[in-house]
Write an enzyme that holds these catalytic residues in place. Structure first.
Site, PDB file in Angstrom:
ATOM      1  N   TYR A  26      -2.993 -19.483  -2.662  1.00 35.87           N
ATOM      2  CA  TYR A  26      -2.764 -18.346  -1.771  1.00 35.87           C
ATOM      3  C   TYR A  26      -3.718 -18.396  -0.581  1.00 35.87           C
ATOM      4  O   TYR A  26      -3.296 -18.238   0.575  1.00 35.87           O
ATOM      5  CB  TYR A  26      -2.955 -17.055  -2.563  1.00 35.87           C
ATOM      6  CG  TYR A  26      -2.763 -15.781  -1.790  1.00 35.87           C
ATOM      7  CD1 TYR A  26      -1.498 -15.327  -1.445  1.00 35.87           C
ATOM      8  CD2 TYR A  26      -3.864 -14.994  -1.437  1.00 35.87           C
ATOM      9  CE1 TYR A  26      -1.320 -14.138  -0.757  1.00 35.87           C
ATOM     10  CE2 TYR A  26      -3.693 -13.798  -0.755  1.00 35.87           C
ATOM     11  CZ  TYR A  26      -2.427 -13.372  -0.409  1.00 35.87           C
ATOM     12  OH  TYR A  26      -2.264 -12.193   0.269  1.00 35.87           O
ATOM     13  N   THR A  39      -6.422  -2.765  -8.701  1.00 39.07           N
ATOM     14  CA  THR A  39      -7.074  -1.585  -8.135  1.00 39.07           C
ATOM     15  C   THR A  39      -7.180  -0.450  -9.143  1.00 39.07           C
ATOM     16  O   THR A  39      -7.959   0.488  -8.947  1.00 39.07           O
ATOM     17  CB  THR A  39      -6.331  -1.093  -6.881  1.00 39.07           C
ATOM     18  OG1 THR A  39      -4.967  -0.790  -7.218  1.00 39.07           O
ATOM     19  CG2 THR A  39      -6.343  -2.163  -5.799  1.00 39.07           C
ATOM     20  N   THR A  75      -1.852  -1.041  -3.418  1.00 38.80           N
ATOM     21  CA  THR A  75      -0.396  -1.062  -3.359  1.00 38.80           C
ATOM     22  C   THR A  75       0.152  -1.178  -4.776  1.00 38.80           C
ATOM     23  O   THR A  75      -0.587  -1.431  -5.726  1.00 38.80           O
ATOM     24  CB  THR A  75       0.106  -2.255  -2.530  1.00 38.80           C
ATOM     25  OG1 THR A  75      -0.278  -3.473  -3.191  1.00 38.80           O
ATOM     26  CG2 THR A  75      -0.479  -2.242  -1.119  1.00 38.80           C
ATOM     27  N   VAL A 115      -6.134  -3.959  -1.072  1.00 34.51           N
ATOM     28  CA  VAL A 115      -5.476  -2.720  -0.661  1.00 34.51           C
ATOM     29  C   VAL A 115      -4.711  -2.152  -1.847  1.00 34.51           C
ATOM     30  O   VAL A 115      -4.099  -2.884  -2.628  1.00 34.51           O
ATOM     31  CB  VAL A 115      -4.516  -2.981   0.522  1.00 34.51           C
ATOM     32  CG1 VAL A 115      -3.735  -1.725   0.888  1.00 34.51           C
ATOM     33  CG2 VAL A 115      -5.304  -3.495   1.730  1.00 34.51           C
ATOM     34  N   LYS A 169      -2.802 -18.783   3.418  1.00 29.24           N
ATOM     35  CA  LYS A 169      -3.203 -17.796   4.422  1.00 29.24           C
ATOM     36  C   LYS A 169      -4.082 -18.422   5.504  1.00 29.24           C
ATOM     37  O   LYS A 169      -4.000 -18.034   6.675  1.00 29.24           O
ATOM     38  CB  LYS A 169      -3.927 -16.634   3.745  1.00 29.24           C
ATOM     39  CG  LYS A 169      -3.038 -15.783   2.844  1.00 29.24           C
ATOM     40  CD  LYS A 169      -1.857 -15.176   3.573  1.00 29.24           C
ATOM     41  CE  LYS A 169      -1.157 -14.111   2.741  1.00 29.24           C
ATOM     42  NZ  LYS A 169       0.023 -13.547   3.423  1.00 29.24           N
ATOM     43  N   ASP A 199      15.670 -13.403   3.043  1.00 30.01           N
ATOM     44  CA  ASP A 199      14.596 -14.187   2.449  1.00 30.01           C
ATOM     45  C   ASP A 199      13.949 -14.977   3.577  1.00 30.01           C
ATOM     46  O   ASP A 199      14.597 -15.821   4.209  1.00 30.01           O
ATOM     47  CB  ASP A 199      15.176 -15.129   1.387  1.00 30.01           C
ATOM     48  CG  ASP A 199      14.122 -15.959   0.673  1.00 30.01           C
ATOM     49  OD1 ASP A 199      13.012 -16.133   1.219  1.00 30.01           O
ATOM     50  OD2 ASP A 199      14.408 -16.454  -0.443  1.00 30.01           O
TER      51      ASP A 199
END
Length: 279
Positions: free
Chosen positions: A160, A202, A195, A193, A164, A66
């Site tokens: 988030y 997506t 995933t 992306v 970042k 972790d």
């Protein structure tokens, strides 16, 4: 590209998605991989997939860790270093968000967890990899996994995005401080992306409909496209590149971030309506 045969690369969050693809690419080019993540079976399955495409002589290992727990990070760095006695690169890919919604209504625990995973997890990884690189005589490449959300406003994804943005600055300062050892530190800012984690977006719907017009190339990305940038930044071609933030997002950085409120509104009223005077 120049050879990375015999390199050893540590990839956090390497059990799936961008992390797995970014481990698979160096392995295919002859580098030794160690991937880490919190779920043992997920890592075991990813190792099998990466090994299937690895070059002869390249090894692929894993360690359950972790990245928000410092002792776990130390163990992961030691395991990666033990493969050849040195470490050549790290892609700090572990990340995610436990908060979605207006910041003015955010739960503190969810925001703290998001900051801990993205910012502190990357900090601890680079702290201990950086120490190892200095001990072995310097050099090497450290790469953070940021996001377009760290550069532009993505409505209702503020925790988030803030994490970042902090990660990007973290990488810049690491690059400045570790340059004396010849260690390079850069950050990649992926766009949306395809995933497993992003599948609900997506796969289609109002949020994807908001994304696509903001992407000049008109499509979502693939994990392998991020992995190509990771491979470049690990390899010798990028030997004079450090402290940089690389957007790999189909050009979305030229326009605007997505409005995650479109997804929330699809399930009911806009959460910010609760703050309206007539609520």
């Amino acid at each position: 590209m120049g050879s990375i045969e015999g390199y050893t690369v540590l990839v956090t969050g390497g059990g799936s998605g961008i992390g797995e693809a970014s481990a698979a690419k160096p392995a295919a080019d002859g580098a030794n991989d160690v991937i880490c993540g919190r779920t043992e079976q997920k890592l075991v399955d990813a190792v099998d997939r990466i090994e299937a495409g690895a070059a002869d002589g390249a090894t692929v290992g894993h360690v359950a860790a972790d990245v928000t727990v410092e002792d776990d990070v130390v163990t992961a760095v030691e395991a990666a270093t033990a493969v050849t006695g040195r470490l050549d690169g790290v892609f700090a890919c572990a990340g995610g968000s436990t908060h979605m919604g207006p910041l003015a209504l955010a739960d503190l625990d969810a925001v703290e967890e998001t900051m801990r995973l993205n910012y502190l997890g990357t900090f601890l990884t680079m702290k201990h990899v950086g120490q190892q690189l200095a001990r072995q005589g310097g050099g090497g490449s450290m790469i953070g996994c940021s996001s377009h959300a760290g550069a532009d406003s993505f409505r209702y994804l503020g925790a988030y995005g803030g994490a970042k943005a902090g990660l990007d600055q973290l990488c810049r300062v690491f690059a400045d401080e570790l340059g004396r050892f010849g260690t390079r530190v850069n950050s990649i800012q992926p766009g949306i992306v395809s995933t497993e984690l992003m599948g609900p977006i997506t796969g289609g719907g109002p949020l994807l409909d908001d994304y696509i017009p903001q992407i000049p190339l008109g499509r979502v990305g693939e994990p392998a496209e991020i992995a190509e940038m990771v491979r470049f930044l690990i390899g010798p071609e990028s030997s004079w590149i450090t402290g940089q933030l690389f957007a790999v997002d189909g050009g979305q950085n030229l326009r605007r971030g997505a409005d995650y409120g479109t997804m929330l509104r699809a399930f009911g009223d806009d959460p910010l309506d609760a703050l309206a005077p007539d609520a």
